[in-house]
Scaffold this motif. Structure first.
Motif, PDB file in Angstrom:
ATOM      1  N   ALA A  67       0.837  -1.212   0.000  1.00 16.77           N
ATOM      2  CA  ALA A  67       0.000   0.000   0.000  1.00 16.77           C
ATOM      3  C   ALA A  67       0.869   1.260   0.000  1.00 16.77           C
ATOM      4  N   GLU A  68       1.967   1.225   0.767  1.00 19.22           N
ATOM      5  CA  GLU A  68       2.845   2.405   0.801  1.00 19.22           C
ATOM      6  C   GLU A  68       3.473   2.674  -0.565  1.00 19.22           C
ATOM      7  N   GLY A  69       3.883   1.599  -1.239  1.00 20.82           N
ATOM      8  CA  GLY A  69       4.493   1.769  -2.571  1.00 20.82           C
ATOM      9  C   GLY A  69       3.464   2.083  -3.645  1.00 20.82           C
ATOM     10  N   GLY A  70       2.177   1.906  -3.318  1.00 23.36           N
ATOM     11  CA  GLY A  70       1.126   2.094  -4.330  1.00 23.36           C
ATOM     12  C   GLY A  70       0.380   3.405  -4.219  1.00 23.36           C
ATOM     13  N   THR A  71       0.840   4.310  -3.365  1.00 24.06           N
ATOM     14  CA  THR A  71       0.151   5.613  -3.315  1.00 24.06           C
ATOM     15  C   THR A  71       0.524   6.395  -4.578  1.00 24.06           C
ATOM     16  N   PHE A  72      -0.286   7.372  -4.905  1.00 26.15           N
ATOM     17  CA  PHE A  72      -0.015   8.184  -6.095  1.00 26.15           C
ATOM     18  C   PHE A  72       1.370   8.829  -5.984  1.00 26.15           C
ATOM     19  N   GLY A  73       1.663   9.410  -4.814  1.00 30.82           N
ATOM     20  CA  GLY A  73       2.944  10.094  -4.611  1.00 30.82           C
ATOM     21  C   GLY A  73       4.130   9.150  -4.771  1.00 30.82           C
ATOM     22  N   ALA A  74       4.023   7.943  -4.194  1.00 34.17           N
ATOM     23  CA  ALA A  74       5.134   6.985  -4.262  1.00 34.17           C
ATOM     24  C   ALA A  74       5.375   6.546  -5.704  1.00 34.17           C
ATOM     25  N   MET A  75       4.283   6.338  -6.444  1.00 33.71           N
ATOM     26  CA  MET A  75       4.442   5.889  -7.831  1.00 33.71           C
ATOM     27  C   MET A  75       4.995   6.999  -8.715  1.00 33.71           C
ATOM     28  N   GLN A  76       4.544   8.216  -8.464  1.00 34.93           N
ATOM     29  CA  GLN A  76       5.042   9.365  -9.222  1.00 34.93           C
ATOM     30  C   GLN A  76       6.555   9.512  -8.994  1.00 34.93           C
ATOM     31  N   GLU A  77       6.949   9.356  -7.733  1.00 32.94           N
ATOM     32  CA  GLU A  77       8.355   9.492  -7.348  1.00 32.94           C
ATOM     33  C   GLU A  77       9.196   8.400  -8.021  1.00 32.94           C
ATOM     34  N   LYS A  78       8.678   7.167  -8.013  1.00 34.21           N
ATOM     35  CA  LYS A  78       9.406   6.033  -8.606  1.00 34.21           C
ATOM     36  C   LYS A  78       9.684   6.297 -10.096  1.00 34.21           C
ATOM     37  N   TYR A  79       8.692   6.859 -10.772  1.00 39.40           N
ATOM     38  CA  TYR A  79       8.854   7.105 -12.200  1.00 39.40           C
ATOM     39  C   TYR A  79       9.841   8.217 -12.500  1.00 39.40           C
ATOM     40  N   LYS A  80      10.134   9.085 -11.504  1.00 41.34           N
ATOM     41  CA  LYS A  80      11.101  10.163 -11.744  1.00 41.34           C
ATOM     42  C   LYS A  80      12.460   9.573 -12.101  1.00 41.34           C
ATOM     43  N   THR A  81      12.816   8.441 -11.480  1.00 44.77           N
ATOM     44  CA  THR A  81      14.097   7.822 -11.808  1.00 44.77           C
ATOM     45  C   THR A  81      13.943   6.851 -12.983  1.00 44.77           C
ATOM     46  N   LYS A  82      12.774   6.220 -13.084  1.00 48.69           N
ATOM     47  CA  LYS A  82      12.585   5.191 -14.105  1.00 48.69           C
ATOM     48  C   LYS A  82      12.439   5.807 -15.500  1.00 48.69           C
ATOM     49  N   ASN A  83      11.505   6.734 -15.630  1.00 52.30           N
ATOM     50  CA  ASN A  83      11.236   7.337 -16.940  1.00 52.30           C
ATOM     51  C   ASN A  83      10.451   8.624 -16.693  1.00 52.30           C
ATOM     52  N   ALA A  84      11.188   9.711 -16.372  1.00 54.98           N
ATOM     53  CA  ALA A  84      10.534  10.941 -15.900  1.00 54.98           C
ATOM     54  C   ALA A  84       9.525  11.491 -16.901  1.00 54.98           C
ATOM     55  N   SER A  85       9.894  11.511 -18.214  1.00 54.85           N
ATOM     56  CA  SER A  85       8.972  12.136 -19.167  1.00 54.85           C
ATOM     57  C   SER A  85       7.680  11.339 -19.288  1.00 54.85           C
TER      58      SER A  85
END
Ligand SMILES: Nc1ncnc2c1ncn2[C@@H]1O[C@H](COP(=O)(O)OS(=O)(=O)O)[C@@H](OP(=O)(O)O)[C@H]1O
Length: 311
Positions: free
Chosen positions: A242-260
């Motif tokens: 649940a912690e990794g699945g919040t909108f904020g956590a997922m948005q943050e994860k994508y900043k390193t994965k594929n920001a655009s």
């Protein structure tokens, strides 16, 4: 393993950047192609992949398949499932992110890569019920069908069209609304999608989950999904998913994965954003369409239209 994972993430970013450059050389008409009468993004889908999905790919009963109309929360539920998978079988770790999880995207060779993945495999589709190959039903693949209220879905889809360099843009919300209502958008009509799934909700291999119920209580949603897939999770594991699945956590994860692409995918993540774009007349038009297609049905009830789609 960590290094391999980072390489896969870099690959994804490079692929997105290179397809975006290619898209910039195309006309809006060239960015869309028709397959069996439905529009798809031509730089992501191909007839060869559709055919291989039907003829080559072997679904398994222990696969978990997410099915959703675009913008209903596919990536959100995929994130939940990929957090669950290594808790069920550690050997899955190196296989996550090897291919694009949407079955209709990418090259046919992806199905060979997927063959090598241990259980549980996680993937999904935006295809209509009728366009999902029979093999998935015959092999008893577990289907998690994700729905979102149609007003927020339409607004999310409109922004997606206009932010995503791989698909054409719309000049205005009004123009998009008309096309959404007539089903002349990629992957076709939301209402046709919903009407068909309403007839199959009793299938024991099908479970419908709504975006709004995940928003209301993510941990409860995770437990429900795990139970359906017959995964045993501890309370701590549920909390960590649940912690990794919040909108904020997922948005943050994508900043390193594929920001655009992250910016395209994780826009607002809210319920009720439709009120910022719908006119009263458009709202009434959609109310009438919902009434005509889904009022009094099991799926209509689940969508809680009066709560999420009325002023
Ligand atoms: N964790 C989490 N919490 C809440 N909302 C989330 C989350 N992750 C994705 N989203 C929102 O889901 C919308 C995108 O849906 P999809 O992933 O189905 O899009 S796609 O069709 O596969 O491109 C899109 O909705 P909008 O923000 O309304 O546009 C995303 O922001």
């Amino acid at each position: 393993m960590e290094g391999e994972h980072q390489n896969q993430e870099t690959d994804q970013k490079q692929q997105f950047d290179s397809i975006s450059r290619l898209a910039a050389t195309k006309t809006p008409e060239e960015l869309v192609f028709l397959y069996k009468g439905i529009q798809y993004p031509s730089l992501l889908c191909s007839p060869e992949t559709f055919e291989a999905l039907e003829k080559v790919f072997q679904p398994r009963p222990d696969d978990a398949m997410i099915i959703s109309y675009p913008k209903c929360g596919f990536n959100w539920v995929f994130q939940l499932l990929t957090s669950m998978a290594p808790m069920v079988n550690k050997n899955v770790e190196g296989h996550i992110d090897k291919v694009i999880p949407l079955l209709e995207f990418g090259k046919p060779e992806k199905f060979k890569v997927m063959e090598e993945s241990p259980a549980p495999r996680m993937y999904g589709t935006h295809l209509y019920y009728g366009d999902i190959p029979q093999s998935f039903f015959q092999n008893n693949t577990k289907m998690l069908v994700i729905f979102r209220n149609p007003k927020d879905t339409a607004v999310s889809f409109f922004h997606f069209y206009n932010k995503n360099p791989l698909i054409p843009s719309f000049k205005s919300w009004d123009e998009f609304f008309t096309r959404f209502m007539s089903g002349e958008v990629m992957w076709g009509s939301y209402f046709k999608y919903a009407v068909t799934w309403n007839k199959h909700m009793d299938n024991p291999n099908v479970m419908v989950v709504t975006y709004e119920e995940l928003k209301a209580d993510l941990a409860a949603g995770i437990k429900k999904i795990a139970e359906f897939l017959k995964y045993t999770l501890t309370e701590e594991q549920v909390q960590s998913i649940a912690e990794g699945g919040t909108f904020g956590a997922m948005q943050e994860k994508y900043k390193t994965k594929n920001a655009s692409f992250g910016q395209v995918l994780f826009r607002k993540g809210e319920v009720g954003d439709w009120k910022n774009l719908f006119t009263e007349a458009q709202s009434r038009e959609m109310d009438a369409k919902f009434e005509e297609c889904l009022a009094g049905t099991a799926l209509g009830k689940k969508l809680n239209y009066n709560v999420y789609c009325k002023y």
